[in-house]
Design a protein around this motif. Structure first.
Motif, PDB file in Angstrom:
ATOM      1  N   LEU A   1      -5.126   8.386 -10.428  1.00  0.00           N
ATOM      2  CA  LEU A   1      -5.976   7.201 -10.337  1.00  0.00           C
ATOM      3  C   LEU A   1      -6.247   6.596 -11.706  1.00  0.00           C
ATOM      4  O   LEU A   1      -6.333   5.370 -11.843  1.00  0.00           O
ATOM      5  CB  LEU A   1      -7.291   7.543  -9.633  1.00  0.00           C
TER       6      LEU A   1
ATOM      7  N   LYS B   1       0.823  -1.208   0.000  1.00  0.00           N
ATOM      8  CA  LYS B   1       0.000   0.000   0.000  1.00  0.00           C
ATOM      9  C   LYS B   1       0.858   1.259   0.000  1.00  0.00           C
ATOM     10  O   LYS B   1       0.592   2.209  -0.750  1.00  0.00           O
ATOM     11  CB  LYS B   1      -0.926   0.002   1.227  1.00  0.00           C
TER      12      LYS B   1
ATOM     13  N   PHE C   1       0.944   4.539  -2.621  1.00  0.00           N
ATOM     14  CA  PHE C   1       0.366   5.764  -2.082  1.00  0.00           C
ATOM     15  C   PHE C   1       1.402   6.867  -1.939  1.00  0.00           C
ATOM     16  O   PHE C   1       1.095   8.050  -2.129  1.00  0.00           O
ATOM     17  CB  PHE C   1      -0.280   5.463  -0.726  1.00  0.00           C
TER      18      PHE C   1
ATOM     19  N   CYS D   1       0.147   4.441   5.488  1.00  0.00           N
ATOM     20  CA  CYS D   1      -0.720   5.108   4.506  1.00  0.00           C
ATOM     21  C   CYS D   1      -1.669   6.095   5.174  1.00  0.00           C
ATOM     22  O   CYS D   1      -1.858   7.209   4.692  1.00  0.00           O
ATOM     23  CB  CYS D   1      -1.525   4.075   3.713  1.00  0.00           C
TER      24      CYS D   1
ATOM     25  N   MET E   1      -4.576   1.422  -7.755  1.00  0.00           N
ATOM     26  CA  MET E   1      -4.593   2.267  -6.570  1.00  0.00           C
ATOM     27  C   MET E   1      -6.010   2.476  -6.046  1.00  0.00           C
ATOM     28  O   MET E   1      -6.209   2.686  -4.844  1.00  0.00           O
ATOM     29  CB  MET E   1      -3.948   3.617  -6.898  1.00  0.00           C
TER      30      MET E   1
ATOM     31  N   ASP F   1      -1.795  10.052   4.613  1.00  0.00           N
ATOM     32  CA  ASP F   1      -3.041  10.692   4.174  1.00  0.00           C
ATOM     33  C   ASP F   1      -3.434  11.819   5.124  1.00  0.00           C
ATOM     34  O   ASP F   1      -3.820  12.909   4.688  1.00  0.00           O
ATOM     35  CB  ASP F   1      -4.159   9.652   4.093  1.00  0.00           C
TER      36      ASP F   1
ATOM     37  N   VAL G   1      -7.499   0.482   2.235  1.00  0.00           N
ATOM     38  CA  VAL G   1      -6.923   1.358   3.264  1.00  0.00           C
ATOM     39  C   VAL G   1      -8.015   1.953   4.136  1.00  0.00           C
ATOM     40  O   VAL G   1      -7.947   1.946   5.375  1.00  0.00           O
ATOM     41  CB  VAL G   1      -6.076   2.479   2.617  1.00  0.00           C
TER      42      VAL G   1
ATOM     43  N   GLN H   1     -12.454  10.024  -6.435  1.00  0.00           N
ATOM     44  CA  GLN H   1     -12.409   8.603  -6.108  1.00  0.00           C
ATOM     45  C   GLN H   1     -13.660   7.874  -6.557  1.00  0.00           C
ATOM     46  O   GLN H   1     -13.593   6.763  -7.095  1.00  0.00           O
ATOM     47  CB  GLN H   1     -12.227   8.418  -4.594  1.00  0.00           C
TER      48      GLN H   1
ATOM     49  N   TYR I   1      -4.821  14.317  -8.963  1.00  0.00           N
ATOM     50  CA  TYR I   1      -5.373  13.117  -8.336  1.00  0.00           C
ATOM     51  C   TYR I   1      -6.161  12.295  -9.347  1.00  0.00           C
ATOM     52  O   TYR I   1      -6.049  11.060  -9.393  1.00  0.00           O
ATOM     53  CB  TYR I   1      -6.260  13.517  -7.160  1.00  0.00           C
TER      54      TYR I   1
ATOM     55  N   LEU J   1      -6.806   1.924  -2.179  1.00  0.00           N
ATOM     56  CA  LEU J   1      -7.426   2.956  -1.342  1.00  0.00           C
ATOM     57  C   LEU J   1      -8.680   2.430  -0.656  1.00  0.00           C
ATOM     58  O   LEU J   1      -8.944   2.749   0.512  1.00  0.00           O
ATOM     59  CB  LEU J   1      -7.770   4.183  -2.190  1.00  0.00           C
TER      60      LEU J   1
END
Length: 202
Positions: free
Chosen positions: A98, A62, A66, A120, A104, A124, A111, A162, A94, A108
């Protein structure tokens, strides 16, 4: 002994590549160190030599992905003017990160589902705090609406990006035959308008 196992960096990278494939394909619970070792072409004992445990290996998988994004974003924030243009560039960065690193999106998801206080999450949180400071500076200068919590601005901006990649395959079904890259750019263009016109000072 192969040439790769005599090269610690190459061996470590091969293990991480194999672990990423197994973890994302099976999930953490179903993945095993034996499967990862077989995928990497090394012994199970070598995995433990480099990473100690399955949990440590997952953390490294991860973190490796990241940290690329976090380091880039922190470099962008450093010394930049705290205005809407900085946030806009951050959102676009961003989005393209992605898009270029589809694995990723799944990392995420894990995560934030795990909510473990690992590397991570620490990265963040540090990035979010650095970004919130910049937003607050922009608000104080009258560049950004001052009646919105800086953290909420960032959470919303990140979420817009996202969610697109989490649900992209489903959304693309509505654009039958359309070029996915064209739809990506159309979405990014529209959400930039929606979001950034919304945070401009009244």
């Amino acid at each position: 002994m192969t040439a790769r196992t005599r090269n610690p960096e190459a061996t470590r990278a091969a293990i991480l590549d194999a672990a990423e494939k197994i973890f994302l394909g099976k999930g953490y619970g179903e993945a095993s160190m034996s499967q990862i070792a077989a995928q990497a072409g090394v012994t199970k004992s070598l995995l433990h030599h480099y990473f100690g445990s399955k949990e440590n290996l997952w953390t490294e998988v991860k973190t490796r992905r990241f940290s690329i994004y976090v380091d880039h974003q922190l470099a962008m924030l450093e010394g930049a003017d705290p205005d809407v243009n900085l946030l806009m560039e951050s959102m676009k960065t961003y989005f393209h990160f992605l898009k270029d690193n589809p694995e990723m999106v799944r990392i995420l998801a894990w995560v934030f589902l795990e909510r473990q206080q690992d590397t991570c999450m620490t990265m963040d949180q540090g990035l979010m705090e650095a970004g919130a400071v910049k937003v607050a500076e922009g608000q104080a200068r009258g560049e950004i609406r001052a009646d919105i919590n800086p953290h909420f601005i960032l959470f919303t901006m990140v979420g817009i990006v996202q969610h697109w990649f989490q649900d992209r395959a489903h959304v693309l079904e509505r654009f039958d035959g359309a070029d996915p890259d064209t739809v990506d750019q159309a979405y990014l263009g529209d959400v930039v308008k929606i979001f950034f016109e919304g945070i401009l000072p009244r």
